[in-house]
Design a protein around this motif. Structure first.
Motif, PDB file in Angstrom:
ATOM      1  N   LEU A 227       1.335-105.954   3.897  1.00 20.64           N
ATOM      2  CA  LEU A 227       2.599-106.587   3.526  1.00 20.64           C
ATOM      3  C   LEU A 227       2.410-107.650   2.443  1.00 20.64           C
ATOM      4  CD1 LEU A 227       4.052-107.037   7.125  1.00 20.64           C
ATOM      5  CD2 LEU A 227       4.776-105.354   5.418  1.00 20.64           C
ATOM      6  N   GLY A 228       1.159-107.921   2.097  1.00 18.78           N
ATOM      7  CA  GLY A 228       0.881-108.876   1.042  1.00 18.78           C
ATOM      8  C   GLY A 228       0.385-110.228   1.506  1.00 18.78           C
ATOM      9  N   ALA A 229       0.177-110.416   2.793  1.00 17.08           N
ATOM     10  CA  ALA A 229      -0.333-111.688   3.288  1.00 17.08           C
ATOM     11  C   ALA A 229      -1.768-111.914   2.802  1.00 17.08           C
ATOM     12  CB  ALA A 229      -0.283-111.731   4.811  1.00 17.08           C
ATOM     13  N   ARG A 230      -2.036-113.129   2.311  1.00 17.12           N
ATOM     14  CA  ARG A 230      -3.375-113.437   1.788  1.00 17.12           C
ATOM     15  C   ARG A 230      -3.961-114.708   2.397  1.00 17.12           C
ATOM     16  NH1 ARG A 230      -4.183-114.758  -3.107  1.00 17.12           N
ATOM     17  NH2 ARG A 230      -2.081-115.177  -3.869  1.00 17.12           N
ATOM     18  N   PHE A 231      -3.222-115.375   3.261  1.00 16.01           N
ATOM     19  CA  PHE A 231      -3.731-116.543   3.986  1.00 16.01           C
ATOM     20  C   PHE A 231      -3.614-116.203   5.467  1.00 16.01           C
ATOM     21  CE2 PHE A 231      -3.323-120.556   6.228  1.00 16.01           C
ATOM     22  CZ  PHE A 231      -4.193-121.419   5.576  1.00 16.01           C
ATOM     23  N   LEU A 232      -4.756-115.896   6.088  1.00 13.40           N
ATOM     24  CA  LEU A 232      -4.774-115.433   7.465  1.00 13.40           C
ATOM     25  C   LEU A 232      -5.386-116.509   8.359  1.00 13.40           C
ATOM     26  CD1 LEU A 232      -6.035-111.782   6.923  1.00 13.40           C
ATOM     27  CD2 LEU A 232      -3.676-112.657   6.834  1.00 13.40           C
ATOM     28  N   TYR A 233      -4.638-116.862   9.376  1.00 12.80           N
ATOM     29  CA  TYR A 233      -5.088-117.860  10.354  1.00 12.80           C
ATOM     30  C   TYR A 233      -5.444-117.145  11.644  1.00 12.80           C
ATOM     31  CZ  TYR A 233      -4.256-121.299  14.125  1.00 12.80           C
ATOM     32  OH  TYR A 233      -4.355-122.081  15.246  1.00 12.80           O
ATOM     33  N   THR A 234      -6.588-117.469  12.202  1.00 12.86           N
ATOM     34  CA  THR A 234      -6.999-116.833  13.448  1.00 12.86           C
ATOM     35  C   THR A 234      -7.636-117.866  14.360  1.00 12.86           C
ATOM     36  OG1 THR A 234      -8.170-114.929  14.377  1.00 12.86           O
ATOM     37  CG2 THR A 234      -9.302-116.169  12.631  1.00 12.86           C
ATOM     38  N   SER A 235      -7.865-117.487  15.593  1.00 16.44           N
ATOM     39  CA  SER A 235      -8.470-118.368  16.582  1.00 16.44           C
ATOM     40  C   SER A 235      -9.681-117.679  17.199  1.00 16.44           C
ATOM     41  CB  SER A 235      -7.461-118.705  17.678  1.00 16.44           C
ATOM     42  OG  SER A 235      -8.099-119.339  18.774  1.00 16.44           O
ATOM     43  N   TYR A 236     -10.697-118.464  17.507  1.00 17.38           N
ATOM     44  CA  TYR A 236     -11.868-117.876  18.129  1.00 17.38           C
ATOM     45  C   TYR A 236     -11.713-117.728  19.646  1.00 17.38           C
ATOM     46  CZ  TYR A 236     -13.111-122.888  18.530  1.00 17.38           C
ATOM     47  OH  TYR A 236     -13.100-124.240  18.771  1.00 17.38           O
ATOM     48  N   ASP A 237     -10.598-118.150  20.203  1.00 21.13           N
ATOM     49  CA  ASP A 237     -10.397-118.049  21.648  1.00 21.13           C
ATOM     50  C   ASP A 237     -10.553-116.612  22.145  1.00 21.13           C
ATOM     51  OD1 ASP A 237      -9.789-120.681  21.302  1.00 21.13           O
ATOM     52  OD2 ASP A 237      -7.781-120.587  22.165  1.00 21.13           O
ATOM     53  N   ALA A 238      -9.949-115.658  21.403  1.00 16.75           N
ATOM     54  CA  ALA A 238     -10.005-114.261  21.831  1.00 16.75           C
ATOM     55  C   ALA A 238     -11.432-113.728  21.799  1.00 16.75           C
ATOM     56  CB  ALA A 238      -9.111-113.407  20.940  1.00 16.75           C
ATOM     57  N   TRP A 239     -12.219-114.187  20.840  1.00 17.17           N
ATOM     58  CA  TRP A 239     -13.601-113.703  20.746  1.00 17.17           C
ATOM     59  C   TRP A 239     -14.429-114.221  21.906  1.00 17.17           C
ATOM     60  CZ3 TRP A 239     -13.859-116.207  15.286  1.00 17.17           C
ATOM     61  CH2 TRP A 239     -12.875-115.630  14.477  1.00 17.17           C
ATOM     62  N   ILE A 240     -14.242-115.490  22.257  1.00 15.84           N
ATOM     63  CA  ILE A 240     -14.971-116.063  23.388  1.00 15.84           C
ATOM     64  C   ILE A 240     -14.564-115.357  24.676  1.00 15.84           C
ATOM     65  CG2 ILE A 240     -15.283-118.148  24.771  1.00 15.84           C
ATOM     66  CD1 ILE A 240     -14.938-119.770  22.198  1.00 15.84           C
ATOM     67  N   THR A 241     -13.264-115.125  24.831  1.00 17.93           N
ATOM     68  CA  THR A 241     -12.765-114.439  26.023  1.00 17.93           C
ATOM     69  C   THR A 241     -13.358-113.040  26.137  1.00 17.93           C
ATOM     70  OG1 THR A 241     -10.699-115.687  25.922  1.00 17.93           O
ATOM     71  CG2 THR A 241     -10.695-113.659  27.224  1.00 17.93           C
ATOM     72  N   ALA A 242     -13.338-112.295  25.030  1.00 12.23           N
ATOM     73  CA  ALA A 242     -13.870-110.931  25.052  1.00 12.23           C
ATOM     74  C   ALA A 242     -15.368-110.933  25.355  1.00 12.23           C
ATOM     75  CB  ALA A 242     -13.597-110.250  23.716  1.00 12.23           C
ATOM     76  N   GLY A 243     -16.099-111.834  24.746  1.00 13.55           N
ATOM     77  CA  GLY A 243     -17.533-111.902  24.991  1.00 13.55           C
ATOM     78  C   GLY A 243     -17.851-112.291  26.423  1.00 13.55           C
ATOM     79  N   ALA A 244     -17.087-113.248  26.962  1.00  8.67           N
ATOM     80  CA  ALA A 244     -17.318-113.678  28.340  1.00  8.67           C
ATOM     81  C   ALA A 244     -17.019-112.548  29.327  1.00  8.67           C
ATOM     82  CB  ALA A 244     -16.449-114.890  28.650  1.00  8.67           C
TER      83      ALA A 244
END
Length: 258
Positions: A227-244
């Motif tokens: 859609l043209g978005a070029r500034f992406l904000y993310t959180s590491y919470d999901a990665w920690i949750t998945a790894g745990a």
């Protein structure tokens, strides 16, 4: 004496080059977290001053840790107040995020608060990033990243006018607050909300004056970049949750009766 380094802003550089910049949330609000995240290759580190624990005395150390890895320190203020914007930048942030922007006039107020004259009216307070940089006042105007967040239908309706404000870098569509404002609390995936988000991002990107941005988990990257978005904000919470969970599952599997 030679002039010190300009301490580059990778978010600004990527956006100026027409590329995508990814900024990761730093909810714990510590320099150690920023230092750890830096090795992972993200362009910016989000310092949460609206909802989180990043107090003013931490901004200097966190932004210094970001500089070790070339990351931009992006500070979200709690409201559009010129003194908060100037303080964040003076203490070392490379950019400022302002929530709940609804009009072009409010966006212009952010630019005025963040830029030194003649581009704005920021008070002349130099801060640590000015050390050994005689040209700092002009460089700061060029290097600072300014992000406004649209969080309700009024802001979305004014998206093109907001995107046209000189000095802005990113117009960011905030899905969770938008869902609440549209009567779908906790459902940013609701079809009405998703349609509004997609339409706003498309219009912002088509304007060609700023980068469109939004909250973007890994499974939505294709959708939003298309859609043209070029500034992406993310959180590491999901990665920690998945790894745990993966670790816990592996442990449970190893201990299961055979």
């Amino acid at each position: 004496m030679t002039q010190g380094p300009a301490r580059g802003n990778r978010v600004k550089q990527r956006l100026a080059a027409g590329e995508t910049a990814v900024v990761v949330a730093g909810h714990s609000g510590t320099a150690d977290t920023a230092d750890f995240v830096g090795q992972l290759g993200f362009d910016g580190f989000w310092l949460e001053g609206e909802h989180g624990a990043v107090t003013w005395d931490r901004v200097g150390d966190i932004s210094r840790a970001c500089e070790l890895w070339g990351m931009a320190a992006m500070y979200r203020v709690r409201t559009l107040e010129p003194s908060l914007v100037a303080r964040a930048l003076t203490l070392g942030a490379n950019g400022v995020v302002v929530p709940q922007v609804r009009t072009a006039e409010e966006a212009a107020a952010l630019v005025a608060a963040a830029k030194f004259a003649p581009a704005g009216a920021r008070g002349v307070s130099r801060g640590r990033r000015s050390y050994d940089r005689p040209g700092f006042l002009d460089e700061e105007n060029d290097q600072t990243v300014l992000v406004v967040q649209l969080e309700d239908p009024v802001g979305l309706a004014n998206a093109e006018e907001i995107a046209a404000v000189p000095g802005l870098d990113v117009v960011f569509v905030a899905p969770n607050d938008l869902a609440q404002a549209m009567g779908h609390q906790g459902r940013p995936d609701h079809p009405e909300v998703a349609e509004a988000i997609d339409g706003a991002l498309t219009r912002i990107a088509a304007a060609g004056t700023v980068a469109a941005g939004t909250l973007c988990p890994a499974d939505q990257i294709g959708r939003f970049t298309s859609l043209g978005a070029r500034f992406l904000y993310t959180s590491y919470d999901a990665w920690i949750t998945a790894g745990a969970r993966a670790y816990r599952d592996a442990l449970d599997s190893a201990q299961a009766p055979r």
